[in-house]
Design a protein around this motif. Sequence first.
Motif, PDB file in Angstrom:
ATOM      1  N   ASN A  94      24.061  -6.323 -10.259  1.00 48.17           N
ATOM      2  CA  ASN A  94      25.176  -6.055  -9.651  1.00 48.17           C
ATOM      3  C   ASN A  94      24.495  -4.787  -8.183  1.00 48.17           C
ATOM      4  N   ALA A  95      24.820  -4.326  -7.177  1.00 50.03           N
ATOM      5  CA  ALA A  95      23.957  -3.768  -6.822  1.00 50.03           C
ATOM      6  C   ALA A  95      25.336  -2.459  -7.067  1.00 50.03           C
ATOM      7  N   ASN A  96      26.478  -3.151  -7.098  1.00 48.19           N
ATOM      8  CA  ASN A  96      27.854  -1.979  -6.777  1.00 48.19           C
ATOM      9  C   ASN A  96      28.147  -2.200  -7.602  1.00 48.19           C
ATOM     10  N   GLN A  97      27.448  -1.864  -9.192  1.00 44.44           N
ATOM     11  CA  GLN A  97      27.344  -1.200 -11.248  1.00 44.44           C
ATOM     12  C   GLN A  97      28.797  -1.876 -11.079  1.00 44.44           C
ATOM     13  N   ARG A  98      28.413  -3.845 -11.026  1.00 43.23           N
ATOM     14  CA  ARG A  98      29.501  -4.570 -11.963  1.00 43.23           C
ATOM     15  C   ARG A  98      29.161  -4.447 -13.166  1.00 43.23           C
ATOM     16  N   TYR A  99      27.914  -4.496 -13.122  1.00 43.20           N
ATOM     17  CA  TYR A  99      26.813  -4.653 -14.455  1.00 43.20           C
ATOM     18  C   TYR A  99      25.811  -3.571 -14.455  1.00 43.20           C
ATOM     19  N   ALA A 100      25.767  -2.926 -15.216  1.00 43.60           N
ATOM     20  CA  ALA A 100      24.793  -1.932 -15.475  1.00 43.60           C
ATOM     21  C   ALA A 100      23.411  -1.698 -15.422  1.00 43.60           C
ATOM     22  N   THR A 101      22.972  -2.853 -15.702  1.00 43.49           N
ATOM     23  CA  THR A 101      21.354  -2.642 -15.322  1.00 43.49           C
ATOM     24  C   THR A 101      20.466  -2.094 -14.230  1.00 43.49           C
ATOM     25  N   THR A 102      19.613  -1.373 -14.773  1.00 39.32           N
ATOM     26  CA  THR A 102      18.833  -1.094 -13.532  1.00 39.32           C
ATOM     27  C   THR A 102      17.034  -1.128 -13.484  1.00 39.32           C
ATOM     28  N   ALA A 103      16.734  -0.684 -12.853  1.00 40.14           N
ATOM     29  CA  ALA A 103      15.120  -0.834 -12.927  1.00 40.14           C
ATOM     30  C   ALA A 103      14.798  -0.421 -14.320  1.00 40.14           C
ATOM     31  N   ILE A 104      14.744   0.283 -14.410  1.00 40.54           N
ATOM     32  CA  ILE A 104      13.853   0.543 -16.139  1.00 40.54           C
ATOM     33  C   ILE A 104      14.542   0.418 -17.096  1.00 40.54           C
TER      34      ILE A 104
END
Length: 466
Positions: free
Chosen positions: A368-378
């Motif tokens: 989620n682009a608005n950081q509702r989830y914490a997943t990043t590309a790394i």
Amino acid sequence: MAAFKLDRAAVLKSAEGLIDFVNKGPSPYHVVEECKRQLMERNFTELKEKESWEIKPNGLYFVVNNFSTIIAFAVGGQYKPGNGFNAVGAHTDSPCLKVKPRSNRSRCGYLQVGVECYGGGIWHTWFDRDLTVAGRVVVRSSEGLEHKLVHIKKPILCVPNVCIHLARDDHLKFAPNKENHILPVLATSTMQELQKPIDVSSCPAGSVARNHTPHLITLLCKDLSCSPGDVLDFDLHLADTQPATVGGALDEFIHAPRLDNLFNCYTALQGLFDSLPSLAEETNVRMVAMFDNEEVGSQSAQGAGSSLLEFIMRRISNGGSAVAFEESIPKSFLVSADQAHAIHPNYSEKHEYNHTPFLHGGPVLKLNANQRYATTAITASILREIAKKASVPLQEVVVRNDSSCGSTIGPILSAKLGLRTVDIGSPQLSMHSIREMACTTGVLQSILLYTSYFNNFTTLDASIKY
């Protein structure tokens, strides 16, 4: 590995393990009690927050808070203070109805129980179900105050629908008033006259027993073998009495309550257990943290929004340099594990066109682009490599721009601790209904993924070039 390549017997065995876990967990307190049982069966030692700890390499430990949150950890054989934590985070609570502090209600000859709506449940699914109560009761005994579990194992409550002939228009769009219409029926005044309940009038003024229908107190006291005056307080959750089960023409579905999020409590714990043979070579601490109160925002002493996890990680890091805990954070990783929405065949338009997770398709990366989830590309890349080692397929989900997005404990802990985090979950349907639906293969896929994570993260992390 595609779902159909999984061994069918292993799939069903894993699914049956989850079903047993769910059936034993009608409240967060029962979930933690079952986790404790499984941990102690494998020689984990319970640590008390009030006492001093002596953490040793290869040690197996767990900590309980409020009887509804539990954090289990296995210390690597090569661990030194300042090394990292390989953690999976989940939650023990689910949306439900909870008995109010003063629940005694009667109307039109019916004895009812006042309830609160806990979390964001699909409340119309609670109508016309065979309900009971489960939770904890605080009882006064000769030894002081005792926390006791209670689970009335028979249908004692029902929230009946209004018949269609009296409210035809209401059934076109059923939207019950949560205060007026969700009032479970416990008994009738007619039968109360014939079958007298426990007399609570002799209880001291201000006694909790006086605040509830005598028949409810009668059932609790019978189950706990105590008197009404000994009941000091309780936290009771309503639960469906229909047990979880495997279903579908091909035995491929799991029909159960509370899959969000007992699914990940169970599979993460099994992944930790299955990784123990390699613990002697581990340099980090392997951890499963299961918090209460996620469904209402996690802002409680036993929730992920508290400092509980930080305090425990600091205590484990004790014995190194003055900044051993701070040194451990960049070496650590959190898998925030919470169920994901599978694409619904009757509401496919609700899903983003290119992100439609299927049952049997593997665990779902949440972005989620608005950081509702914490997943990043790394963090997503790390998990992809871990999944590849276990031959477990991964899917992705992104919500539509015109839809709201739920959240998890991932962003909370990631921001609080500065911790690399990935949000994932197994796909399911009917999330937050009284009865949810998942797939049998998802259980084994998740266990294999978490086992691979515990076994492989430390080595993989050391190979990353920043």
